[in-house]
Write a protein that holds these residues in place. Structure first.
Motif, PDB file in Angstrom:
ATOM      1  N   ILE A 211       0.866  -1.188   0.000  1.00  0.00           N
ATOM      2  CA  ILE A 211       0.000   0.000   0.000  1.00  0.00           C
ATOM      3  C   ILE A 211       0.900   1.235   0.000  1.00  0.00           C
ATOM      4  O   ILE A 211       1.827   1.321   0.800  1.00  0.00           O
ATOM      5  CB  ILE A 211      -0.934   0.047   1.219  1.00  0.00           C
ATOM      6  CG1 ILE A 211      -1.894  -1.136   1.242  1.00  0.00           C
ATOM      7  CG2 ILE A 211      -1.741   1.347   1.226  1.00  0.00           C
ATOM      8  CD1 ILE A 211      -2.820  -1.154   2.455  1.00  0.00           C
ATOM      9  N   HIS A 254      -4.330   1.615   6.410  1.00  0.00           N
ATOM     10  CA  HIS A 254      -5.057   2.281   5.323  1.00  0.00           C
ATOM     11  C   HIS A 254      -6.211   3.052   5.941  1.00  0.00           C
ATOM     12  O   HIS A 254      -7.145   2.452   6.472  1.00  0.00           O
ATOM     13  CB  HIS A 254      -5.567   1.237   4.326  1.00  0.00           C
ATOM     14  CG  HIS A 254      -6.483   1.806   3.283  1.00  0.00           C
ATOM     15  ND1 HIS A 254      -6.121   2.852   2.467  1.00  0.00           N
ATOM     16  CD2 HIS A 254      -7.749   1.479   2.916  1.00  0.00           C
ATOM     17  CE1 HIS A 254      -7.119   3.146   1.646  1.00  0.00           C
ATOM     18  NE2 HIS A 254      -8.119   2.318   1.907  1.00  0.00           N
ATOM     19  N   ASP A 259      -5.069   6.091  -1.350  1.00  0.00           N
ATOM     20  CA  ASP A 259      -3.953   5.155  -1.337  1.00  0.00           C
ATOM     21  C   ASP A 259      -3.936   4.303  -2.605  1.00  0.00           C
ATOM     22  O   ASP A 259      -4.985   4.007  -3.195  1.00  0.00           O
ATOM     23  CB  ASP A 259      -4.050   4.244  -0.115  1.00  0.00           C
ATOM     24  CG  ASP A 259      -3.741   4.993   1.175  1.00  0.00           C
ATOM     25  OD1 ASP A 259      -3.508   6.208   1.092  1.00  0.00           O
ATOM     26  OD2 ASP A 259      -3.732   4.379   2.251  1.00  0.00           O
ATOM     27  N   PHE A 261      -2.956   0.620  -4.185  1.00  0.00           N
ATOM     28  CA  PHE A 261      -2.834  -0.765  -3.737  1.00  0.00           C
ATOM     29  C   PHE A 261      -2.068  -1.594  -4.762  1.00  0.00           C
ATOM     30  O   PHE A 261      -2.180  -1.365  -5.972  1.00  0.00           O
ATOM     31  CB  PHE A 261      -4.225  -1.394  -3.552  1.00  0.00           C
ATOM     32  CG  PHE A 261      -4.999  -0.859  -2.390  1.00  0.00           C
ATOM     33  CD1 PHE A 261      -4.994  -1.510  -1.172  1.00  0.00           C
ATOM     34  CD2 PHE A 261      -5.755   0.301  -2.519  1.00  0.00           C
ATOM     35  CE1 PHE A 261      -5.714  -1.017  -0.099  1.00  0.00           C
ATOM     36  CE2 PHE A 261      -6.482   0.796  -1.456  1.00  0.00           C
ATOM     37  CZ  PHE A 261      -6.459   0.135  -0.245  1.00  0.00           C
TER      38      PHE A 261
END
Length: 892
Positions: A211, A254, A259, A261
């Motif tokens: 992440i 998270h 974000d 991935f």
């Protein structure tokens, strides 16, 4: 037009139009786009994310790639999928929002829409569900790319994670960036994404980076002081907080979008979203838990940022904080946290606790400490126990004030961050404005918000998603709505703390009262005053008088829903007491015990003592007590039977009962002041009885709570009326509340115009003129659609009435606003042309289609509902909404 005055003037200059020309058909589309790009809308998000495609094209041109090669690479390198579950329903219902979404697809060829389609199989309601991906075919039509049959309705848990999960199968590539609908992108930041993706190839330790967290830029801080607080709070968390959680604490999880991935890692380990109802209310954090348990690592880079909007109104922020608090409560009960805590080392465990759910537990402990300390000091003063032996205790009020002042040191990290980004003088000025505009009240208020919902979720459960909305909140919120929102969580506690502090001040002999209680008074004031200080036009005299009348009507209402009647609201608000377990009920029993101790202490004190033997009362005390009790009982009987009595009789009896109660109480206290002390003791004694009654389900306590809420409401209204009479506080509040907007040359009177007009207008002439103008515009739209339907060959289905039912229904709102019956169509006259418009699916145009391109949310009217069409049998095409699947799948 007011918040972005300079932008609006530039827009008018660029379009070469005037203010009154923006609603014309030629300029309406551009005007809507301009407004959408300055609000928290899907259009703004899509425009921002599609900068990635423009950035890729620029990079390809710099590397001397030809146009055909660049076009081929675009589909392979980048794709943007909007997961819109209800797009299919919008399309079937001819919702104008579906057309707006299609316009976005035509504008951006690489944009895809994923939605859930359902087709009924029979009259019993059986249906099949599909996950569908559509795109623009480049010729002005929508083309279906994929249709995947599902075993059932996929939305069985929380809506947002289910929305993500069903669209994940349509994404391509090794990495996926999740974006909320209140975000936007920037071209200069999109140029850095190629570098950011290389962070996944690096290893800062033994675990792979799965992440990549990015910084967020809050673009809503200029609306009001509340919006500025949220912007500063978010800036502190997305920079300082996440930076430290990443290094050296190594426990960043998270916390939400944007974000990036590692898609291959997550789709083989359960996906990026867990969606069980209730427990996964805060779905984002569970992706972080899942990542940590399964051996992933989180990075955080600040050289790339994504825009984000935050809540800007008091009620919006309240619901947002409530959602986060309830989500934290559910997290503490989840298996994910249990498993993670058993696998972390001690130092990372502490970091995870204080960087997550521990923050909310700390808020609960803070409020609990305030509560216990206040009652402990009050009980010591009541029973004359403020001494050790025969020596009075020596309070250290001065030292307590100095220690409280150390809390200002917590602003140093934010001051340093703003200093680096904006300059030291601007940083100091920003911190100063936060304090003078009421920032401490706001943050203390939401400490109680978090504590209330966190503890309620742990004890009772019932966590649920709270839609906050993302509009520009500049309207005044009425008192009855404020009371419904904040009474249980803040107003009751504020009144209770204030009463205990007053009693302590009366009975204490220890001295240094202000030094010992200033922080408690600040908490009480913040709980009581914040909802009204941060509410526009709170101190306007006409608004206060209107609010008071609506509050009294709401308190006396006896039907409808919670927004119409205190009775219904109270029943719904306290329904959770029935679900309390025995250990949870014991906490309320302990609270009732505190009330009993306070009542005993007040009753046995010599406060307002009066010797009736030396001073014989003029009127018999027993007679006065009988009159007061009888008046109260008759009043409740009158309230229960008011529907069968005429209005003059109800009015006369109500005035007589009110006069008897007020006069009886005043004479009773003046004749024997002991009853004032006894009434104060009864406040706590009856409070204990009511609390036990709630736990045991006794309905009779509702009448006592009604009196309590009436008293609490008037405690709030007294200072509101005083400040409104002075008038100066109204100007001060407006200046402080909209300080940021004023500094940008925004005319605040224009922002508050609608709220002021809705409160002050009594004739309604202006509203009728606006409504008539909009109806005239609707008539033109309907005539255009009727002509379009005739050209498509459905003229044979049209009647001969020249009037249109849709606009007639709206026009009825002007001529007969009080009439509730539906507008009946007129008898047919001489045929003069088409009148009843029939849609392509055979529906009478009585609803949304008549509005054309008008925004549904902004319409002040509600049209008569139509019966939805029967779904076709399996194997037949759905009327008005059908995609033909090509024999070969088109290229992506």
């Amino acid at each position: 037009q007011t918040l972005f005055r300079a932008d609006w003037n530039n827009f008018l200059e660029r379009m070469k139009i005037q203010d009154d020309e923006i609603w014309g058909k030629k300029n309406l589309g551009e005007t809507r786009t301009w407004a959408s790009l300055r609000a928290q809308t899907l259009s703004r998000t899509v425009h921002g994310m599609m900068y990635y495609e423009k950035a890729l094209r620029l990079l390809a041109n710099l590397e001397r790639l030809d146009e055909n090669t660049t076009n081929d690479l675009m589909g392979e390198k980048f794709g943007y999928i909007v997961s819109c579950q209800v797009y299919g329903n919008m399309k079937k219902n001819q919702d104008s929002k579906a057309e707006d979404i299609e316009n976005l697809m035509h504008r951006f060829p690489h944009l895809r829409i994923a939605y859930i389609d359902s087709i009924r199989l029979n009259r019993a309601g059986a249906a099949v569900f599909y996950s569908v991906l559509v795109k623009s075919d480049g010729k002005g039509k929508i083309q279906e790319v994929y249709r995947v049959r599902l075993p059932g309705n996929p939305v069985i848990g929380e809506g947002k994670p289910e929305n993500q999960n069903h669209a994940m199968i349509f994404s391509r590539g090794e990495f996926v960036q999740t974006i909320d609908m209140n975000q936007e992108g920037y071209f200069e930041e999109a140029l850095k994404m190629r570098n950011a993706l290389q962070e996944f190839a690096k290893r800062d330790g033994p675990l792979p980076t799965t992440i990549l967290g990015l910084r967020e830029h809050i673009f809503t801080g200029s609306v009001s002081s509340l919006a500025n607080y949220m912007a500063l709070q978010e800036t502190s968390f997305v920079t300082l907080g996440q930076r430290v959680l990443t290094k050296p604490l190594c426990i960043r999880l998270h916390y939400g979008h944007p974000d990036v991935f590692d898609k291959l890692f997550f789709i083989t380990r359960g996906g990026i979203s867990k969606s069980s109802k209730g427990i996964n209310l805060s779905e984002d954090i569970f992706a972080g838990y899942n990542n940590a348990i399964r051996g992933g690592q989180v990075g955080f880079k600040e050289y790339l940022q994504v825009g984000k909007g935050r809540d800007v109104g008091m009620s919006q922020i309240y619901k947002f904080e409530a959602k986060l608090s309830q989500g934290a409560g559910e997290q503490s009960l989840s298996r994910d946290v249990y498993r993670l805590c058993h696998r972390l080392d001690f130092y990372r465990l502490l970091s995870m606790y204080f960087g997550g759910i521990g923050h909310y537990f700390s808020n609960v402990l803070t409020i609990l400490t305030i509560y216990i300390v206040i009652y402990l000091m009050a009980i010591l003063a009541l029973f004359d126990l403020e001494k050790i032996g025969d020596r009075l205790i020596t309070p250290m009020g001065t030292i307590q004030m100095l220690l409280g002042g150390l809390g200002l040191l917590q602003t140093i990290p934010l001051f340093a961050t703003l200093g680096v980004e904006r300059g030291w003088w601007d940083s100091l000025r920003e911190i100063f404005y936060v304090f003078i505009t009421g920032g401490p009240l706001h943050f203390m208020f939401h400490i109680q918000t978090k504590a209330h919902y966190m503890s309620q979720t742990i004890l009772v459960g019932g966590a649920k998603y709270r839609a906050t909305g993302r509009g520009f909140v500049t309207q005044h919120t009425e008192m009855d709505e404020q009371f419904r929102f904040f009474a249980s969580s803040h107003l009751y506690l504020g009144v209770e703390i204030g009463t205990a502090l007053i009693l302590m001040g009366i009975f204490t002999d220890a001295g240094q009262y202000f030094g010992r209680t200033w922080s408690m008074w600040l908490a009480s004031i913040s709980f009581l005053a914040s909802p009204f200080w941060f509410n526009p036009l709170t101190f306007d005299w006409s608004v206060v008088t209107s609010d008071y009348g609506k509050y009294i009507r709401w308190m006396c209402g006896s039907g409808g829903n919670a927004s119409k009647s205190w009775d219904i609201w109270w029943t719904e608000e306290n329904a959770y007491y029935k679900k309390l377990s025995l250990p949870s009920k014991m906490i309320s029993v302990l609270k009732a015990t505190l009330y009993v101790i306070m009542a005993i202490g007040i009753w046995g004190s010599d406060l307002w003592s009066f010797d009736s033997l030396l001073n014989k009362p003029t009127i018999a005390i027993n007679l006065l007590v009988i009159v007061i009790v009888a008046a109260f009982i008759i009043g409740r009987i009158l309230a229960a039977t008011e529907r069968i009595l005429s209005y003059p009789l109800r009015r006369t009896l109500g005035l007589l009962i009110a006069f008897s109660l007020i006069a009886g109480i005043i004479i009773l206290i003046s004749e024997d002041s002991n009853y004032l002390r006894k009434a104060l003791a009864a406040y706590y004694g009856v409070g204990a009885i009511c609390l036990i009654g709630l736990l045991t389900g006794v309905k009779a306590v509702k009448n006592l709570y009604f009196i309590h809420d009436l008293v609490c409401g008037h405690i709030i209204f007294v200072p509101l009326f005083i400040f409104a009479a002075l008038q100066v506080p109204s100007y001060i509040q407006t200046w402080l509340l909209y300080k940021n907007a004023l500094s940008s040359d925004v005319v605040i009177s224009d922002i508050l115009k609608y709220a002021q007009k809705s409160q002050n207008s009594s004739s309604g002439k202006e509203g009728d003129e606006d409504l008539a103008a909009q109806v005239a515009e609707l008539r033109k739209i309907v005539q255009k659609q009727e002509q379009m339907l005739m050209n498509n060959g459905v003229a044979s289905n049209l009647s001969t009435d020249d009037r249109n039912a849709s606009t007639d229904a709206i026009m009825g709102l002007i001529s007969e606003p009080a009439q509730a019956a539906p507008v009946m169509p007129r008898a047919p006259e001489v045929p003069r042309g088409p009148a009843r418009a029939m849609s392509m699916s055979g529906l009478d145009v009585w609803g949304d289609m008549a509005l054309g391109d008008a925004d549904e949310d902004s319409s002040p009217y509600s049209l008569q509902q139509i019966e939805p069409p029967r779904a076709p049998q399996m194997g037949h095409a759905v009327q008005g909404f059908h995609f033909e699947s090509p024999s070969t799948m088109p290229p992506r």
